[in-house]
Design an enzyme around this catalytic site. Structure first.
Site, PDB file in Angstrom:
ATOM      1  CG  ASN A  29      -0.452  -0.738   2.370  1.00 42.36           C
ATOM      2  OD1 ASN A  29       0.483  -0.277   3.011  1.00 42.36           O
ATOM      3  ND2 ASN A  29      -1.004  -1.927   2.635  1.00 42.36           N
ATOM      4  CB  SER A  71      -4.388   0.538   3.015  1.00 43.44           C
ATOM      5  OG  SER A  71      -3.523  -0.404   3.601  1.00 43.44           O
ATOM      6  CB  SER A  72      -6.030  -3.778   6.120  1.00 44.63           C
ATOM      7  OG  SER A  72      -4.873  -4.211   5.425  1.00 44.63           O
ATOM      8  CD  GLU A  73      -1.014  -3.436   7.444  1.00 44.94           C
ATOM      9  OE1 GLU A  73      -1.317  -2.979   8.563  1.00 44.94           O
ATOM     10  OE2 GLU A  73      -0.540  -4.569   7.275  1.00 44.94           O
ATOM     11  CG  HIS A  92       3.451  -2.211   3.479  1.00 44.15           C
ATOM     12  ND1 HIS A  92       4.449  -2.978   4.054  1.00 44.15           N
ATOM     13  CD2 HIS A  92       2.353  -3.024   3.414  1.00 44.15           C
ATOM     14  CE1 HIS A  92       3.968  -4.180   4.336  1.00 44.15           C
ATOM     15  NE2 HIS A  92       2.704  -4.242   3.957  1.00 44.15           N
ATOM     16  CG  HIS A  94       3.859  -8.230   1.335  1.00 43.73           C
ATOM     17  ND1 HIS A  94       2.720  -9.000   1.415  1.00 43.73           N
ATOM     18  CD2 HIS A  94       3.656  -7.196   2.182  1.00 43.73           C
ATOM     19  CE1 HIS A  94       1.866  -8.448   2.277  1.00 43.73           C
ATOM     20  NE2 HIS A  94       2.413  -7.345   2.754  1.00 43.73           N
ATOM     21  CE1 TYR A 113      29.694   2.156  -1.252  1.00 40.94           C
ATOM     22  CE2 TYR A 113      28.141   3.938  -0.887  1.00 40.94           C
ATOM     23  CZ  TYR A 113      28.897   3.170  -1.740  1.00 40.94           C
ATOM     24  OH  TYR A 113      28.847   3.401  -3.081  1.00 40.94           O
ATOM     25  CG  HIS A 155       3.874  -7.692   7.022  1.00 41.52           C
ATOM     26  ND1 HIS A 155       2.869  -7.135   7.764  1.00 41.52           N
ATOM     27  CD2 HIS A 155       3.560  -7.392   5.735  1.00 41.52           C
ATOM     28  CE1 HIS A 155       1.978  -6.557   6.990  1.00 41.52           C
ATOM     29  NE2 HIS A 155       2.383  -6.704   5.740  1.00 41.52           N
ATOM     30  CE1 TYR A 209      26.477  10.652  -4.430  1.00 37.40           C
ATOM     31  CE2 TYR A 209      24.297   9.776  -3.965  1.00 37.40           C
ATOM     32  CZ  TYR A 209      25.415   9.826  -4.759  1.00 37.40           C
ATOM     33  OH  TYR A 209      25.477   9.055  -5.875  1.00 37.40           O
TER      34      TYR A 209
HETATM   35  C1  LIG Z   1      -3.329  -9.031   4.152  1.00 37.39           C
HETATM   36  C2  LIG Z   1      -2.747  -7.766   3.586  1.00 37.39           C
HETATM   37  O1  LIG Z   1      -2.164  -8.075   2.346  1.00 37.39           O
HETATM   38  C3  LIG Z   1      -1.695  -7.146   4.473  1.00 37.39           C
HETATM   39  O2  LIG Z   1      -0.527  -7.901   4.352  1.00 37.39           O
HETATM   40  C4  LIG Z   1      -1.336  -5.702   4.189  1.00 37.39           C
HETATM   41  O3  LIG Z   1      -0.191  -5.427   4.946  1.00 37.39           O
HETATM   42  C5  LIG Z   1      -1.020  -5.421   2.763  1.00 37.39           C
HETATM   43  O4  LIG Z   1       0.121  -5.428   2.373  1.00 37.39           O
HETATM   44  C6  LIG Z   1      -2.088  -5.047   1.802  1.00 37.39           C
HETATM   45  O5  LIG Z   1      -3.288  -4.714   2.461  1.00 37.39           O
HETATM   46  P1  LIG Z   1      -4.311  -3.657   1.870  1.00 37.39           P
HETATM   47  O6  LIG Z   1      -4.768  -4.170   0.524  1.00 37.39           O
HETATM   48  O7  LIG Z   1      -5.402  -3.629   2.878  1.00 37.39           O
HETATM   49  O8  LIG Z   1      -3.583  -2.349   1.718  1.00 37.39           O
HETATM   50 ZN   LIG Z   2       1.562  -5.942   3.969  1.00 33.50          ZN
END
Ligand SMILES: C[C@H](O)[C@@H](O)[C@@H](O)C(=O)COP(=O)(O)O
Ligand SMILES: [Zn+2]
Length: 215
Positions: A29, A71-73, A92, A94, A113, A155, A209
């Protein structure tokens, strides 16, 4: 930039994150600081299906627009903006190697570095908490004060910067560092790291820099 332009930029950043191989599916997200809160990607939506109307405004108290689901986050995105006034954008993901190091619950030490890109001599890994929780946001709030990029155990990665271009650049750099670290761990050999003194020199040089992405 106005809301429409920022929303377009958020979507372009998401698509670029996928093109760079930093993400897959609906994982990840992106947000930018906006007015008293932030603009953030919607939950569970493939990036190529997002439109500027999908982007959600969330205020500093966590209230968001009716008819939209952020977003859930959103908790940890807000936590970043509260923790760091120098940050206006949060990415964010993965990414494969960042997630792999996070599963080992390891910070990335000063193997190169370029570790200084986060603003300190390592990329910290904060403890695990369930996605979308206040607990995870609390860990992020603590961790992001020491580094602009942090790993979330089991995560992925959070990269934060003054703007979206810089945040995405940082996310990409940390993924490269994580890939080197995973290769080094796989050798089973002791991994030499740069000293605190050497890293202090680089951290000082990075302050002036000039080749990094500018606004
Ligand atoms: C379950 C979700 O994927 C969670 O991992 C969250 O951190 C993510 O990356 C995406 O969630 P959203 O689609 O809610 O932003
Ligand atoms: Zn995530």
């Amino acid at each position: 930039m106005n809301r429409e332009q920022l929303s377009e930029k958020i979507i372009a950043t998401c698509l670029e994150m996928t093109r760079l191989g930093l993400n897959q599916g609906t994982a990840g997200n992106v947000s930018v600081r906006y007015k008293e809160g932030m603009l953030i990607t919607p939950t569970g939506t493939p990036y190529d299906k997002m439109t500027i109307d999908s982007i959600v405004y969330v205020d500093s108290e966590g209230h968001y627009e009716q008819g939209k689901l952020p977003s859930s986050e959103w908790h940890f995105h807000l936590a970043v903006y509260k923790a760091r006034q120098d940050v206006n954008a949060v990415v964010h993901n993965h990414a494969v190697n960042c997630a792999a190091v996070s599963i080992l619950e390891k910070s990335i030490p000063a193997i190169h570095y370029m570790i200084a890109v986060g603003g300190t001599d390592h990329i910290p890994c904060v403890p695990y908490a369930t996605f979308g929780t206040h607990q995870l946001a609390e860990y992020v709030y603590q961790g992001i004060q020491t580094s602009k990029a942090i790993l979330l155990a089991h995560h992925g990665l959070i990269a934060t910067e003054q703007n979206l271009d810089k945040a995405l650049w940082l996310a990409h750099e940390v993924e490269v560092l994580a890939s080197w670290y995973m290769k080094l761990l796989a050798t089973g050999l002791p991994i030499p790291t740069l000293s605190t003194e050497e890293m202090a020199v680089v951290l000082e040089k990075f302050k002036s820099y000039g080749l990094r992405v500018e606004e």
